[in-house]
Design an enzyme around this catalytic site. Structure first.
Site, PDB file in Angstrom:
ATOM      1  CB  ALA A  23      65.667 -47.558 -48.490  1.00  0.00           C
ATOM      2  CD  GLU A  24      64.209 -50.043 -53.479  1.00  0.00           C
ATOM      3  OE1 GLU A  24      63.068 -49.823 -53.899  1.00  0.00           O
ATOM      4  OE2 GLU A  24      65.226 -49.637 -54.060  1.00  0.00           O
ATOM      5  CB  SER A  25      59.387 -52.880 -49.444  1.00  0.00           C
ATOM      6  OG  SER A  25      60.144 -53.635 -48.504  1.00  0.00           O
TER       7      SER A  25
END
Length: 161
Positions: A23-25
């Site tokens: 989700a983040e990167s």
């Protein structure tokens, strides 16, 4: 391998760590957010320093995952203390509390205590992490390097399979 390593160190579910990374990167090693979060787990430099990882090392996958996992563990520990869940493993905690921890990872620790009032971005983030968490994206696969250290099977008896 690094995800598994730090999941064990902090007694976390490796699938959750991998879902946060997705989700983040989207697994981009050198990702940098507009606010300055860095690396796979998009850790803020101040957060990294707070968990004992140098901000200068946040683009190193090992250091980044260590910092992110340490911060997730910190959030779990704070939540377990607040909601008196001593003796309950993190992965056995209630779903609503895991969602609060994910929201806190995104928007800050104050979201552990908030009942509602989440930012729209945080709501979408929690949904995204939970979708990844329940999908094949977070399957834990071993690298060919780690498989190479597996013991060899004896040659005799294989013809009987």
């Amino acid at each position: 391998e690094t995800i598994i390593k730090y999941a064990k160190v902090y007694k976390l579910d490796p699938r959750l760590l991998k879902a946060i990374i997705a989700a983040e990167s989207q697994f981009v090693l050198r990702a940098v957010s507009p606010r300055g979060a860095r690396g796979l787990m998009q850790v803020m430099p101040k957060t990294a320093e707070g968990v004992g990882v140098s901000a200068a090392d946040l683009h190193d996958p090992e250091s980044n995952i260590q910092a992110g996992a340490a911060y997730v563990a910190f959030l779990f520990q704070a939540a377990w203390k607040k909601y008196k869940l001593k003796g309950v493993r993190f992965q056995d905690g209630p779903l609503w509390l895991t969602q609060r921890i994910i929201a806190s990872y995104n928007a800050g620790p104050k979201f552990l205590w908030r009942n509602g009032g989440w930012y729209n971005e945080t709501k979408h983030y929690v949904r995204k992490v939970m979708l990844f968490y329940r999908s094949r994206v977070t399957d834990i696969r071993r690298s060919p390097k780690s498989l190479a250290v597996m013991p060899e099977l004896p040659a005799e008896g294989l013809g009987q399979l």
